[in-house]
Design a protein around this motif. Structure first.
Motif, mmCIF file in Angstrom:
data_model
loop_
_atom_site.group_PDB
_atom_site.id
_atom_site.type_symbol
_atom_site.label_atom_id
_atom_site.label_comp_id
_atom_site.label_asym_id
_atom_site.label_seq_id
_atom_site.Cartn_x
_atom_site.Cartn_y
_atom_site.Cartn_z
ATOM 1 N N ALA A 60 0.823 -1.209 0.000
ATOM 2 C CA ALA A 60 0.000 0.000 0.000
ATOM 3 C C ALA A 60 0.854 1.255 0.000
ATOM 4 O O ALA A 60 0.492 2.271 -0.617
ATOM 5 C CB ALA A 60 -0.923 0.004 1.215
ATOM 6 N N ASP A 61 1.997 1.203 0.670
ATOM 7 C CA ASP A 61 2.879 2.373 0.721
ATOM 8 C C ASP A 61 3.433 2.725 -0.656
ATOM 9 O O ASP A 61 3.832 3.870 -0.894
ATOM 10 C CB ASP A 61 4.044 2.114 1.690
ATOM 11 N N ARG A 62 3.455 1.741 -1.543
ATOM 12 C CA ARG A 62 3.966 2.006 -2.889
ATOM 13 C C ARG A 62 2.891 2.600 -3.801
ATOM 14 O O ARG A 62 3.186 3.024 -4.918
ATOM 15 C CB ARG A 62 4.497 0.706 -3.507
ATOM 16 N N VAL A 63 1.665 2.606 -3.317
ATOM 17 C CA VAL A 63 0.566 3.168 -4.098
ATOM 18 C C VAL A 63 0.369 4.614 -3.680
ATOM 19 O O VAL A 63 0.142 4.909 -2.517
ATOM 20 C CB VAL A 63 -0.741 2.380 -3.883
ATOM 21 N N ASP A 64 0.476 5.500 -4.602
ATOM 22 C CA ASP A 64 0.352 6.933 -4.308
ATOM 23 C C ASP A 64 -1.131 7.286 -4.201
ATOM 24 O O ASP A 64 -1.784 7.565 -5.202
ATOM 25 C CB ASP A 64 1.025 7.761 -5.407
ATOM 26 N N THR A 65 -1.666 7.236 -3.000
ATOM 27 C CA THR A 65 -3.077 7.550 -2.825
ATOM 28 C C THR A 65 -3.320 8.189 -1.468
ATOM 29 O O THR A 65 -2.679 7.853 -0.485
ATOM 30 C CB THR A 65 -3.952 6.287 -2.943
ATOM 31 N N SER A 66 -4.239 9.143 -1.440
ATOM 32 C CA SER A 66 -4.679 9.753 -0.187
ATOM 33 C C SER A 66 -6.127 9.387 0.082
ATOM 34 O O SER A 66 -6.796 10.016 0.898
ATOM 35 C CB SER A 66 -4.522 11.279 -0.263
ATOM 36 N N ASN A 67 -6.608 8.353 -0.613
ATOM 37 C CA ASN A 67 -7.993 7.919 -0.461
ATOM 38 C C ASN A 67 -8.221 7.427 0.965
ATOM 39 O O ASN A 67 -7.556 6.494 1.420
ATOM 40 C CB ASN A 67 -8.292 6.800 -1.461
ATOM 41 N N PRO A 68 -9.190 8.018 1.694
ATOM 42 C CA PRO A 68 -9.419 7.600 3.087
ATOM 43 C C PRO A 68 -9.933 6.177 3.230
ATOM 44 O O PRO A 68 -9.960 5.645 4.341
ATOM 45 C CB PRO A 68 -10.448 8.621 3.598
ATOM 46 N N CYS A 75 -9.365 8.585 12.498
ATOM 47 C CA CYS A 75 -10.266 9.733 12.394
ATOM 48 C C CYS A 75 -10.637 9.985 10.933
ATOM 49 O O CYS A 75 -11.792 10.300 10.616
ATOM 50 C CB CYS A 75 -9.624 10.969 13.016
ATOM 51 N N GLU A 76 -9.684 9.836 10.041
ATOM 52 C CA GLU A 76 -9.977 9.966 8.613
ATOM 53 C C GLU A 76 -10.965 8.880 8.178
ATOM 54 O O GLU A 76 -11.877 9.130 7.374
ATOM 55 C CB GLU A 76 -8.685 9.844 7.795
ATOM 56 N N ALA A 77 -10.785 7.676 8.714
ATOM 57 C CA ALA A 77 -11.647 6.555 8.337
ATOM 58 C C ALA A 77 -13.090 6.790 8.752
ATOM 59 O O ALA A 77 -14.019 6.529 7.974
ATOM 60 C CB ALA A 77 -11.124 5.257 8.969
ATOM 61 N N VAL A 78 -13.320 7.295 9.967
ATOM 62 C CA VAL A 78 -14.704 7.486 10.415
ATOM 63 C C VAL A 78 -15.330 8.728 9.788
ATOM 64 O O VAL A 78 -16.551 8.788 9.620
ATOM 65 C CB VAL A 78 -14.797 7.537 11.955
ATOM 66 N N LEU A 79 -14.514 9.715 9.433
ATOM 67 C CA LEU A 79 -15.060 10.847 8.688
ATOM 68 C C LEU A 79 -15.480 10.417 7.283
ATOM 69 O O LEU A 79 -16.438 10.938 6.717
ATOM 70 C CB LEU A 79 -14.031 11.980 8.607
ATOM 71 N N PHE A 80 -14.756 9.464 6.745
ATOM 72 C CA PHE A 80 -15.075 8.918 5.433
ATOM 73 C C PHE A 80 -16.325 8.051 5.487
ATOM 74 O O PHE A 80 -17.158 8.071 4.575
ATOM 75 C CB PHE A 80 -13.884 8.097 4.937
ATOM 76 N N ASP A 81 -16.478 7.292 6.574
ATOM 77 C CA ASP A 81 -17.615 6.373 6.710
ATOM 78 C C ASP A 81 -18.044 6.333 8.169
ATOM 79 O O ASP A 81 -17.418 5.675 8.997
ATOM 80 C CB ASP A 81 -17.217 4.973 6.231
ATOM 81 N N GLN A 82 -19.145 7.031 8.473
ATOM 82 C CA GLN A 82 -19.633 7.089 9.843
ATOM 83 C C GLN A 82 -20.183 5.758 10.324
ATOM 84 O O GLN A 82 -20.463 5.600 11.519
ATOM 85 C CB GLN A 82 -20.738 8.146 9.964
ATOM 86 N N THR A 83 -20.349 4.797 9.438
ATOM 87 C CA THR A 83 -20.868 3.489 9.841
ATOM 88 C C THR A 83 -19.748 2.476 10.093
ATOM 89 O O THR A 83 -20.032 1.304 10.342
ATOM 90 C CB THR A 83 -21.818 2.914 8.768
ATOM 91 N N ASP A 84 -18.497 2.923 10.063
ATOM 92 C CA ASP A 84 -17.365 1.999 10.204
ATOM 93 C C ASP A 84 -17.160 1.664 11.681
ATOM 94 O O ASP A 84 -16.327 2.253 12.374
ATOM 95 C CB ASP A 84 -16.102 2.625 9.601
ATOM 96 N N SER A 85 -17.909 0.708 12.164
ATOM 97 C CA SER A 85 -17.849 0.342 13.582
ATOM 98 C C SER A 85 -16.476 -0.171 13.976
ATOM 99 O O SER A 85 -15.981 0.122 15.077
ATOM 100 C CB SER A 85 -18.919 -0.709 13.899
ATOM 101 N N GLU A 86 -15.825 -0.934 13.099
ATOM 102 C CA GLU A 86 -14.513 -1.476 13.430
ATOM 103 C C GLU A 86 -13.464 -0.382 13.558
ATOM 104 O O GLU A 86 -12.541 -0.493 14.370
ATOM 105 C CB GLU A 86 -14.098 -2.509 12.384
ATOM 106 N N ALA A 87 -13.594 0.675 12.789
ATOM 107 C CA ALA A 87 -12.672 1.802 12.939
ATOM 108 C C ALA A 87 -12.854 2.451 14.306
ATOM 109 O O ALA A 87 -11.876 2.849 14.953
ATOM 110 C CB ALA A 87 -12.894 2.821 11.826
#
Length: 424
Positions: free
Chosen positions: A240-248, A272-284
């Motif tokens: 993943a570190d080799r993939v240039d992405t800022s996708n949350p 925090c980025e993950a839950v802002l992206f998806d408020q239903t992400d219970s595991e985050a």
């Protein structure tokens, strides 16, 4: 004796034949289509086309008949030509042909037509619905959620779609059996398996792909977290570190890997980025609670744990409803209360409407209670539409101000670095 005059038959040779009512033929063809009598509809449509071959309504009718007979390329070509000669038909043509393209397996072309239609008719509710369904089938959950939320705010959303919102743009297990939600592509099949709780099958779908799309990597990372495959997660993180992405969408599995290594401040930022992206992400939220505890933020950690429990419960109720047609009023009330606590007012409002409909049908409430509930729904709707509603980012992140976090990972480490972060 004078012979009697012979009675000659009335000649119709010089009479004009009665005019054929083309409109009546079209109506008969439409009725035949509605009754799934495709052969009769086809014969009637052919007759209409012989009489009025250049009439737009005749062309549209024949195209519809061809579409019902699964002759999609012919139907699409016919309507595309119509759109060139009849500008007023362009938008209906885009919508109809896009639907046929979905059925014909031309999903990219269908999406392009829906998006074009949406640009020209942004308030077309049906287009938002079609795109949401298409994205769900492709496993593009965040894009599906965007259109579902639009339907929610427009006040035109169905119970099935509200369940998709509870699951973060995915179908629940019971809903995956619907033909209209059959998965599309590698990502779609993987997310379909995840929706059914078949995590190993989801991993197999992704690993079996010879040319795995990059947008499936965050799903694979989440699968490694769920299955407690820490070595695989570590290897995934290097990829993943080799993939240039800022996708949350990548934030949760990246954070899980950092938390495993004891880098909890960095993990909190990503979570925090993950839950802002998806408020239903219970595991985050579950993992966020652990990492906040590790950096000595007990109040925020407790709030994240509470958020995890609330979201997990809403998903449990959504899954139960997908598997069972019975609706218990008390459970719907509980769902509404949870959504209010989670500050998701539009969903809460429409579940109130669902509650009213079921209570009315099942005599679950008295007439006074029904009237009071209807009044409350109307007042809530008016307030939301007049005052508007904006997402409280700091509420979503459980009071964490991302800007206030230290810029280093030198946090207090109270968890062993090899502790598991597997999902329950």
């Amino acid at each position: 004796m004078t012979p009697k005059a012979s009675r000659l038959p009335i000649s119709i040779a010089n009479d004009e034949p009665p005019p054929i009512d083309v409109f009546a033929l079209q109506e008969k063809a439409a009725i035949a289509l509605k009754n799934d009598d495709h052969d009769k509809a086809y014969q009637l449509a052919r007759q209409v086309m012989r009489l009025e071959p250049n009439d737009p309504s005749s062309i549209f009718l024949m195209a519809r008949v061809l579409g019902r007979r699964n002759r999609f390329p012919e139907a699409i070509q016919m309507l595309d030509k119509l759109a060139l000669t009849t500008p007023d038909a362009r938008l209906p043509v885009l919508g109809q042909t896009a639907q046929w393209m979905v059925q014909f397996g031309k999903w990219k072309e269908a999406e392009q037509r829906f998006q074009t239609l949406l640009q020209e008719a942004p308030r077309a509710t049906l287009v938002h619905r079609e795109l949401a369904e298409l994205f769900i089938r492709q496993g593009r959950t965040s894009e599906a959620t965007e259109h579902l939320q639009t339907l929610c705010q427009r006040g035109d959303i169905e119970e099935l779609e509200l369940r998709h919102l509870l699951a973060g743009g995915q179908p629940f297990h019971g809903d995956t059996s619907l033909d209209e939600l059959a998965p599309i592509g590698v990502r779609g099949r993987a997310m379909y398996a995840v929706s059914r709780g078949e995590w190993k099958q989801a991993r197999a779908e992704l690993e079996a792909s010879a040319t795995r799309p990059s947008d499936t990597l965050p799903i694979l990372g989440r699968i490694h977290v769920h299955l407690n495959e820490q070595e695989s997660l570590s290897a995934w993180s290097e990829e993943a570190d080799r993939v240039d992405t800022s996708n949350p969408e990548w934030s949760f599995p990246k954070a899980a890997n950092l938390a495993n290594r004891g880098m909890h401040v960095a993990a909190v930022r990503l979570l925090c980025e993950a839950v802002l992206f998806d408020q239903t992400d219970s595991e985050a939220y579950r993992l966020l609670s652990q990492s906040l505890q590790a950096i000595d933020r007990p109040i925020e950690s407790k709030e994240a744990a509470k958020r995890y429990e609330l979201i997990t419960e809403t998903k449990r109720m959504g899954r139960e409803m997908s598997l069972n047609e019975d609706r218990d009023d008390a459970k719907i009330v509980s769902l509404i209360e949870s959504l209010d606590q989670l500050q998701r007012p539009w969903e809460s409002l429409h579940w109130c409407g669902i509650r009213l409909a079921y209570a009315n049908a099942n005599n679950a409430l008295s007439q006074n209670e029904l009237d009071r509930l209807a009044t409350q729904i109307k007042e809530r709707s008016t307030r939301l539409n007049n005052e508007g509603w904006m997402l409280d980012r700091q509420f979503v992140t459980c009071g964490i101000d991302l800007d206030s976090l230290q810029q280093t990972d030198a946090a207090i480490d109270t968890l062993p670095k090899n502790e598991s972060v597997r999902s329950d």
